[in-house]
Enzyme design. Structure first.
Site, PDB file in Angstrom:
ATOM      1  N   LYS A 112       0.843  -1.201   0.000  1.00 30.06           N
ATOM      2  CA  LYS A 112       0.000   0.000   0.000  1.00 30.06           C
ATOM      3  C   LYS A 112       0.879   1.254   0.000  1.00 30.06           C
ATOM      4  O   LYS A 112       1.916   1.292   0.675  1.00 30.06           O
ATOM      5  CB  LYS A 112      -0.902  -0.042   1.233  1.00 30.06           C
ATOM      6  CG  LYS A 112      -1.995   1.008   1.308  1.00 30.06           C
ATOM      7  CD  LYS A 112      -2.841   0.723   2.540  1.00 30.06           C
ATOM      8  CE  LYS A 112      -3.892   1.794   2.804  1.00 30.06           C
ATOM      9  NZ  LYS A 112      -4.683   1.487   4.021  1.00 30.06           N
ATOM     10  N   SER A 137      -9.426   1.882   3.672  1.00 34.34           N
ATOM     11  CA  SER A 137      -8.539   2.620   2.802  1.00 34.34           C
ATOM     12  C   SER A 137      -7.626   1.738   1.958  1.00 34.34           C
ATOM     13  O   SER A 137      -6.966   2.226   1.034  1.00 34.34           O
ATOM     14  CB  SER A 137      -7.688   3.583   3.627  1.00 34.34           C
ATOM     15  OG  SER A 137      -6.868   2.891   4.540  1.00 34.34           O
ATOM     16  N   SER A 181      -9.806  -0.612   7.691  1.00 29.71           N
ATOM     17  CA  SER A 181      -9.206  -0.459   6.367  1.00 29.71           C
ATOM     18  C   SER A 181      -8.626  -1.719   5.752  1.00 29.71           C
ATOM     19  O   SER A 181      -8.270  -1.721   4.582  1.00 29.71           O
ATOM     20  CB  SER A 181      -8.125   0.633   6.407  1.00 29.71           C
ATOM     21  OG  SER A 181      -8.708   1.898   6.590  1.00 29.71           O
TER      22      SER A 181
END
Length: 476
Positions: free
Chosen positions: A82, A157, A181
């Protein structure tokens, strides 16, 4: 095997082949890169590409193996990282235009552990601005799409991570979770994950210039998304290894001691003031029946203080965010993210001053109550969200949008506030009027017993099957 056969392999299957010598790391990485080239232009899940570095690393791994060097437990497994976590030489932009040139000087602990184990990073995945939405879009890299279709958000997220791993771009995807997330993208895309508990995975970004707030430190955790639950037993022991740069890491083995007798699972469909959708209820029934068949003892329970814990925890987090990040969001955030934060602050009135300190202290009360409760019920099977996953940009649509996206997610952020592990596992694909999408359940585990949650997820998956196979048939 063809490239299509190779990118479809789970991490566990990949390692079996690379260890046996049936496949090289060059084979597995080439297949993953080809798959990324084929599907990512439509998904925009990977937004920073590591192609040349990945190819060079694969060749180096193969050379080392051929010279007799031992292979790591993730030898040749393609993974993604990420974009809010440091990877040497790449930008940790966190979806913010002002951070697009924040180049990491060194690897974060989770990046280092994965590579030491033989994994190969093929790309970096998208996140919303500041990693603070349950949807994934930002002005720097644009919107990420769900491989099930444009009718459903990819979550956030870690939305890029969830979209990528389920579309076949890497067998494992790194993500993190401060309020859901990891689990939002798992639910949205049909992936499986376990949100680790407090202190389980070492965390730190070498690029950071200041320490995070206390609640951010205690609620945010690093983890992985996979396509099959078994891959978590393969990969999680690697990332729970200690790193001196995280002084509060808990150096515990992945596997805890065996529990006596059949494991008691507390079962609830309680979604408080939010309506429970029939397909979510069906998912819970499928999971419950699978656990019964696997020998678990299921009892209906009334979870202690769940709603109050969730609301107090998120309001406390909003108080810390307002105090420590408010100025940065105003200055560097887009109008969209600022409007969403305004709505967050309206719906989750931030605790301030002494009130905030009192709620930070009350966190121990909630954690203690659950600690006692989980002496009897080491696992809790519960909803994650009360309704099927929402559409893209639902959180931009005023109070009702934010209420559906975050307000109803009491089972999500309450676990972060208490620091408890929680797995998410899909049970079936629902054919809804807006289009097909996976349905999932959450399994909350006793503190530091992520392994128990993964065991239960494996039992559920044995009944439900892998959701990725239906997805790939649809994508084809």
């Amino acid at each position: 095997m063809t490239n299509t056969d190779v990118w479809r392999l789970s991490a566990t299957e990949t390692v079996a082949h690379t260890t046996a010598g049936d496949l090289t790391a060059e084979n597995t990485v080439a297949a993953a890169l080809d798959r990324m080239d084929a599907v990512n232009p439509d998904l925009n899940a990977v937004v920073d590409f590591c192609t040349q570095d990945a190819q060079a690393r694969a060749l180096a791994l193969d050379k080392a193996r051929s010279s007799g060097a031992p292979t790591g437990p993730l030898h040749g497994v393609p993974v993604t990282i990420k974009i809010n976590v440091d990877q040497t030489g790449y930008a940790s932009s966190n979806g913010v235009v002002a951070l697009k040139d924040l180049i990491a000087p060194a690897d974060a602990p989770i990046v280092a552990r994965l590579q030491e184990a033989g994994a190969v990073i093929i790309g970096r995945t998208n996140t919303p601005e500041f990693s603070f939405r349950a949807d994934t879009d930002n002005p720097l890299h644009g919107r990420t799409h769900n491989p099930w279709g444009r009718h459903v958000s990819p979550g956030g997220s870690s939305g890029g991570a969830g979209s990528a791993v389920m579309a076949g771009i890497g067998a494992l995807a790194h993500g993190n979770d401060i309020g859901g997330s990891l689990r939002f993208p798992a639910a949205a895309n049909g992936a499986v994950t376990v949100k680790p508990g407090l202190g389980r995975v070492a965390a730190w970004n070498p690029s950071q210039t200041a320490e995070r707030g206390l609640l951010a430190q205690s609620m945010s955790v690093q983890g992985l998304l996979a396509r099959t639950a078994q891959d978590l037993h393969l990969s999680m022991p690697i990332i729970v290894q200690p790193d001196a740069r995280d002084p509060f890491h808990a150096p515990l083995p992945w596997r805890g001691p065996a529990l006596d007798g059949p494991i008691k699972v507390g079962f609830t469909k309680n979604t408080y003031e939010f309506d429970l959708h029939p397909e979510v209820s069906r998912a819970l029934d499928i999971a419950r029946d699978a656990l019964v068949d696997a020998g678990y003892q299921i009892e209906e329970i009334d979870p202690p203080h769940l709603r109050d814990c969730g609301m107090d925890g998120y309001r406390a987090l909003m108080g810390e965010v307002l105090a420590m990040m408010g100025e940065s969001v105003r200055q560097h955030g887009s109008p969209t993210i600022n409007a969403i934060f305004d709505e967050y602050f309206d719906q989750f009135t931030p605790y301030k001053d002494t009130e905030l300190l009192n709620m930070m202290a009350k966190r121990s009360f909630y954690a203690r109550e659950w600690s006692v409760f989980q002496q009897e019920y080491p696992l809790v099977l519960c909803p994650f969200l009360p309704q099927p996953f929402f559409a893209p940009d639902r959180d931009t649509q005023g109070p009702e949008g934010v209420r559906e996206v975050l307000g109803s997610a009491l089972w999500s952020y309450s676990m972060n506030f208490m620091g408890l592990p929680a797995a998410c596992i899909p049970t079936h694909v629902a054919e809804l009027p807006q289009g097909p999408q996976p349905m999932n359940v959450q399994i909350v585990a006793r503190r530091w017993r992520e392994d128990l949650a993964v065991d239960a997820a494996i039992a559920i998956e044995a009944r439900a099957g892998r959701i990725c196979d239906a997805l790939w048939q649809r994508m084809a």
